[in-house]
Design a protein around this motif. Sequence first.
Motif, PDB file in Angstrom:
ATOM      1  N   VAL A   1      -3.144 -12.716   2.864  1.00 15.72           N
ATOM      2  CA  VAL A   1      -1.904 -11.961   2.750  1.00 15.72           C
ATOM      3  C   VAL A   1      -0.963 -12.373   3.883  1.00 15.72           C
ATOM      4  O   VAL A   1      -1.364 -12.434   5.045  1.00 15.72           O
ATOM      5  N   ASP A   2       0.282 -12.672   3.516  1.00 17.00           N
ATOM      6  CA  ASP A   2       1.298 -12.997   4.517  1.00 17.00           C
ATOM      7  C   ASP A   2       2.130 -11.783   4.901  1.00 17.00           C
ATOM      8  O   ASP A   2       2.598 -11.680   6.036  1.00 17.00           O
ATOM      9  N   VAL A   3       2.347 -10.870   3.932  1.00 17.36           N
ATOM     10  CA  VAL A   3       3.188  -9.699   4.165  1.00 17.36           C
ATOM     11  C   VAL A   3       2.521  -8.475   3.567  1.00 17.36           C
ATOM     12  O   VAL A   3       2.124  -8.492   2.393  1.00 17.36           O
ATOM     13  N   LEU A   4       2.415  -7.426   4.347  1.00 19.77           N
ATOM     14  CA  LEU A   4       1.944  -6.132   3.862  1.00 19.77           C
ATOM     15  C   LEU A   4       3.086  -5.140   3.976  1.00 19.77           C
ATOM     16  O   LEU A   4       3.627  -4.933   5.069  1.00 19.77           O
ATOM     17  N   LEU A   5       3.476  -4.540   2.867  1.00 20.91           N
ATOM     18  CA  LEU A   5       4.495  -3.501   2.872  1.00 20.91           C
ATOM     19  C   LEU A   5       3.821  -2.145   2.778  1.00 20.91           C
ATOM     20  O   LEU A   5       2.988  -1.914   1.883  1.00 20.91           O
ATOM     21  N   VAL A   6       4.172  -1.246   3.688  1.00 21.51           N
ATOM     22  CA  VAL A   6       3.596   0.099   3.670  1.00 21.51           C
ATOM     23  C   VAL A   6       4.727   1.116   3.729  1.00 21.51           C
ATOM     24  O   VAL A   6       5.778   0.868   4.324  1.00 21.51           O
ATOM     25  N   SER A   7       4.509   2.253   3.110  1.00 22.00           N
ATOM     26  CA  SER A   7       5.485   3.336   3.177  1.00 22.00           C
ATOM     27  C   SER A   7       5.279   4.092   4.490  1.00 22.00           C
ATOM     28  O   SER A   7       4.164   4.123   5.028  1.00 22.00           O
ATOM     29  N   PRO A   8       6.322   4.717   5.023  1.00 22.31           N
ATOM     30  CA  PRO A   8       6.149   5.456   6.282  1.00 22.31           C
ATOM     31  C   PRO A   8       5.143   6.588   6.163  1.00 22.31           C
ATOM     32  O   PRO A   8       4.488   6.950   7.146  1.00 22.31           O
ATOM     33  N   GLU A   9       4.987   7.153   4.951  1.00 25.11           N
ATOM     34  CA  GLU A   9       4.018   8.243   4.757  1.00 25.11           C
ATOM     35  C   GLU A   9       2.597   7.782   5.049  1.00 25.11           C
ATOM     36  O   GLU A   9       1.755   8.569   5.477  1.00 25.11           O
ATOM     37  N   ARG A  10       2.310   6.483   4.818  1.00 24.58           N
ATOM     38  CA  ARG A  10       0.973   5.969   5.097  1.00 24.58           C
ATOM     39  C   ARG A  10       0.643   6.061   6.584  1.00 24.58           C
ATOM     40  O   ARG A  10      -0.529   6.197   6.959  1.00 24.58           O
ATOM     41  N   LEU A  11       1.668   5.968   7.429  1.00 24.82           N
ATOM     42  CA  LEU A  11       1.425   5.955   8.871  1.00 24.82           C
ATOM     43  C   LEU A  11       0.821   7.260   9.353  1.00 24.82           C
ATOM     44  O   LEU A  11       0.215   7.303  10.424  1.00 24.82           O
ATOM     45  N   ASN A  12       1.011   8.332   8.586  1.00 24.02           N
ATOM     46  CA  ASN A  12       0.471   9.620   9.003  1.00 24.02           C
ATOM     47  C   ASN A  12      -0.684  10.071   8.117  1.00 24.02           C
ATOM     48  O   ASN A  12      -1.143  11.193   8.221  1.00 24.02           O
ATOM     49  N   ASN A  13      -1.150   9.187   7.236  1.00 22.07           N
ATOM     50  CA  ASN A  13      -2.357   9.483   6.477  1.00 22.07           C
ATOM     51  C   ASN A  13      -3.558   9.304   7.392  1.00 22.07           C
ATOM     52  O   ASN A  13      -3.698   8.248   8.028  1.00 22.07           O
ATOM     53  N   PRO A  14      -4.421  10.333   7.539  1.00 27.98           N
ATOM     54  CA  PRO A  14      -5.493  10.231   8.543  1.00 27.98           C
ATOM     55  C   PRO A  14      -6.354   8.989   8.415  1.00 27.98           C
ATOM     56  O   PRO A  14      -6.637   8.319   9.412  1.00 27.98           O
ATOM     57  N   GLY A  15      -6.780   8.661   7.179  1.00 27.08           N
ATOM     58  CA  GLY A  15      -7.631   7.491   7.003  1.00 27.08           C
ATOM     59  C   GLY A  15      -6.923   6.205   7.370  1.00 27.08           C
ATOM     60  O   GLY A  15      -7.472   5.354   8.078  1.00 27.08           O
ATOM     61  N   PHE A  16      -5.688   6.051   6.915  1.00 27.05           N
ATOM     62  CA  PHE A  16      -4.929   4.837   7.217  1.00 27.05           C
ATOM     63  C   PHE A  16      -4.605   4.767   8.704  1.00 27.05           C
ATOM     64  O   PHE A  16      -4.740   3.714   9.339  1.00 27.05           O
ATOM     65  N   ARG A  17      -4.173   5.914   9.274  1.00 22.43           N
ATOM     66  CA  ARG A  17      -3.773   5.949  10.678  1.00 22.43           C
ATOM     67  C   ARG A  17      -4.943   5.625  11.607  1.00 22.43           C
ATOM     68  O   ARG A  17      -4.798   4.875  12.579  1.00 22.43           O
TER      69      ARG A  17
ATOM     70  N   ILE B   1       0.871  -1.176   0.000  1.00 22.16           N
ATOM     71  CA  ILE B   1       0.000   0.000   0.000  1.00 22.16           C
ATOM     72  C   ILE B   1       0.905   1.223   0.000  1.00 22.16           C
ATOM     73  O   ILE B   1       1.648   1.458   0.955  1.00 22.16           O
ATOM     74  N   ASN B   2       0.887   1.975  -1.094  1.00 24.94           N
ATOM     75  CA  ASN B   2       1.709   3.178  -1.182  1.00 24.94           C
ATOM     76  C   ASN B   2       1.024   4.183  -2.088  1.00 24.94           C
ATOM     77  O   ASN B   2      -0.062   3.928  -2.631  1.00 24.94           O
ATOM     78  N   SER B   3       1.655   5.320  -2.284  1.00 30.01           N
ATOM     79  CA  SER B   3       1.018   6.427  -3.002  1.00 30.01           C
ATOM     80  C   SER B   3       0.828   6.164  -4.484  1.00 30.01           C
ATOM     81  O   SER B   3       0.098   6.894  -5.149  1.00 30.01           O
ATOM     82  N   THR B   4       1.458   5.116  -5.034  1.00 34.75           N
ATOM     83  CA  THR B   4       1.365   4.882  -6.484  1.00 34.75           C
ATOM     84  C   THR B   4       0.327   3.835  -6.863  1.00 34.75           C
ATOM     85  O   THR B   4       0.106   3.593  -8.043  1.00 34.75           O
ATOM     86  N   ASN B   5      -0.294   3.178  -5.880  1.00 36.38           N
ATOM     87  CA  ASN B   5      -1.257   2.117  -6.235  1.00 36.38           C
ATOM     88  C   ASN B   5      -2.592   2.309  -5.531  1.00 36.38           C
ATOM     89  O   ASN B   5      -3.168   1.363  -4.974  1.00 36.38           O
ATOM     90  N   LEU B   6      -3.092   3.545  -5.545  1.00 37.82           N
ATOM     91  CA  LEU B   6      -4.349   3.855  -4.858  1.00 37.82           C
ATOM     92  C   LEU B   6      -5.483   2.932  -5.281  1.00 37.82           C
ATOM     93  O   LEU B   6      -6.317   2.536  -4.461  1.00 37.82           O
ATOM     94  N   GLU B   7      -5.497   2.575  -6.571  1.00 34.94           N
ATOM     95  CA  GLU B   7      -6.596   1.765  -7.095  1.00 34.94           C
ATOM     96  C   GLU B   7      -6.578   0.340  -6.535  1.00 34.94           C
ATOM     97  O   GLU B   7      -7.562  -0.391  -6.640  1.00 34.94           O
ATOM     98  N   GLN B   8      -5.471  -0.081  -5.913  1.00 37.53           N
ATOM     99  CA  GLN B   8      -5.353  -1.444  -5.391  1.00 37.53           C
ATOM    100  C   GLN B   8      -5.587  -1.522  -3.880  1.00 37.53           C
ATOM    101  O   GLN B   8      -5.585  -2.614  -3.314  1.00 37.53           O
ATOM    102  N   TRP B   9      -5.786  -0.370  -3.242  1.00 31.67           N
ATOM    103  CA  TRP B   9      -5.893  -0.378  -1.781  1.00 31.67           C
ATOM    104  C   TRP B   9      -7.076  -1.210  -1.288  1.00 31.67           C
ATOM    105  O   TRP B   9      -6.944  -2.017  -0.374  1.00 31.67           O
ATOM    106  N   GLU B  10      -8.240  -0.998  -1.897  1.00 34.70           N
ATOM    107  CA  GLU B  10      -9.443  -1.694  -1.429  1.00 34.70           C
ATOM    108  C   GLU B  10      -9.279  -3.202  -1.573  1.00 34.70           C
ATOM    109  O   GLU B  10      -9.631  -3.976  -0.668  1.00 34.70           O
ATOM    110  N   GLN B  11      -8.720  -3.624  -2.704  1.00 33.51           N
ATOM    111  CA  GLN B  11      -8.481  -5.042  -2.931  1.00 33.51           C
ATOM    112  C   GLN B  11      -7.487  -5.599  -1.909  1.00 33.51           C
ATOM    113  O   GLN B  11      -7.655  -6.705  -1.390  1.00 33.51           O
TER     114      GLN B  11
END
Length: 723
Positions: A139-155, A119-129
């Motif tokens: 899912v065994d592994v989820l990779l997230v960018s540190p910027e996601r940690l401060n996104n209000p919806g994600f946080r 889940i990162n800023s370049t694949n918004l269309e894949q977030w819901e899936q």
Amino acid sequence: MPDPAGPADPTVTADATTDAPAVEVAREEAERHLRALVGREEAVLRDDQWVAIEALVAHRRRALVVQRTGWGKSAVYFVATLLLRARGAGPTVIVSPLLALMRNQIAAAERAGIRAVTINSTNLEQWEQAHAAIAGGQVDVLLVSPERLNNPGFRDEVLPRLAATCGLLVVDEAHCISDWGHDFRPDYRRIATLLDELPTGIPVLATTATANARVTADVAEQLGHEALVLRGSLDRESLRLGVVRLSTAQQRLAWLADHLTEQPGSGIVYCLTVAATQEVADYLRSRGLDVAAYSGQTEQTERLRLEEDLAAGRVKALVATSALGMGFDAALGFVVNLGAPSSPVAYYQQVGRAGRGLPPGQSATVVLLPATEDRDIWAYFASVGFPREELVRQTLEALESSGRVMSTAALETHVELNRTRLETMLKVLDVDGAVRRVRGGWEATGQPWVYDAERYARLREAREREQSAMLEYLSTDRCRMLFLREQLDDPEAQPCGRCDSCGGLELPGEVSAESVEAAEQRLSRPGVPVEPRRQWPTALGELGVSLKGKIRTPAQEGRVVARLTDLGYGTALRDLFREDGEGTPLTPDATVPVGLVRAVVEVLQEWQPRVSAIVHVESVRRPTLVADLAAGLSRYLQVPVAGRFAVVDPGVAPGRGATNSPQRIAAVRRRHALQLDEPLPEGASVLLVDDLVASGWTLTLAAHDLTEAGADQVLPLALATRA
């Protein structure tokens, strides 16, 4: 992929016991997963890899692994993931700073049958899936960018669920957590909050290859829970380090042209600025080398293609900024730095791209070509650190007095910081608890905030020491790998026997006259296009400026002789426009130097603008320079100087708002007004002349006013641009 084989003698600085119930873990089971991961039947775990895996799986501990690039840190968390998932644990969450790192890790995970998503800023269309797959246990592994940690919806909506159900939390490139690290990122500070909120019994692994003792202690303290620290040797046995000192930019470019093909395989030529990547790549291509430029400004799909070309050996080199850094995993034969990074630790990070995954017996060459202008570039990047206290207070006051959520664009009208620095500062304040990021912007929390001036002073002093150490690296006659390892506080540091100081590498210092002449021709070719501004910033109304939306009549594409950061004319222009810390010119105001006069003429001959009048931007700092430039152009083009964008309010400082678009526009609007000696002729094409382009807003407003006064088109021309 990492090389997992070979003995190691880790430094273990914490006890491996815990009150959590032990889970039986067989090393044979772990090594079966390792062999699937690396695709080698003979692969076995290093002893300290096993120590880390056992601590995570059997004892649910928190651990920090500081090991060299290529050691096999990703093998630790992927094998631990497979073991934990087999025992019923939730998915692993990996906080990873770079998209390149995510792509490589997903590819590695798939080889071992690990189901990974990002889940990162370049694949918004894949977030819901992705969220649905996580919820469904697919899912065994989820990779997230540190910027996601401060996104209000994600946080607020996603992160709490992940924290409650994840089986393992991994913080990759963990030196980014520490503001003592060479690549500190404010978004990473959000991890401390995440760690505090993790339920008991969820193991945590932090990994990095570039942490000295101070950074290691800082990260371990943030991990808490008496974290296990595994720190091994930081030697890179496949690297041969050397320095070639050449006096001019032309000679350094010529060295690349003459000797790049002699370097093994494919590799990276690192530059300190985006402009340099383009300039160097252009020159090397003209000399028949298959290279391409790569930076943070490169379009995302192009970046991916270039990374694949480099990894596959389809190009000799990528000429890149540090944007091609952490996480790029390929078997590269060389790294050349054209210009020195400001820190030995940052340099160790960059050279670590080379030598990974090479067959036994093969080595990679690492060459540093330092330049005299390196320190100017270091000074610039140092100047954009954490803002002064008064700017922080202005931001907090603006939020508190408004009593509402304010966007970053609205805050820009209150604080003289550019968008990037303002965002960075707000992220730090968010983690400190003084502000909170919410949907639509930022709000004040009302909590007291203390400006830790002493800490920021210590950070500045630490950066200055790092710069001094980098200069020492250039001139040392000691082993270069030993020097870098000592900078990283490696207790096992010893002479490598492979570098130019040890006698294990001989680098040619000569360059051909032909290549030097070609470099001279390339660097002495003046003329850089300047794209016009096309959109007014939002929220200008809050500053009393009634401009908004699309700029209906923008200036045409303009020209400057060169950028201040360029290798050719950049040197002369940096000397001409050199200033002290207060913005006061250090070079006396005078007429345009002869060499730059010739360069301006050459730009005009290549550009061939259709001009019927000249208007210049009046200057307080360099009035003679600008007036002389306009008069000279009038004589050369045989068109009149029709007026000036005059200074009508000298009380507005020349550099007011220079780093902030809305405030710059407001300041220029108060400071300047168009004054014409006579009306412009019908259909006039005006050459708008200035000395130095910084934000571009002065030229934009002058062009706007000239269009209102009847100009058909406005063509900006200046000596230099900061961009």
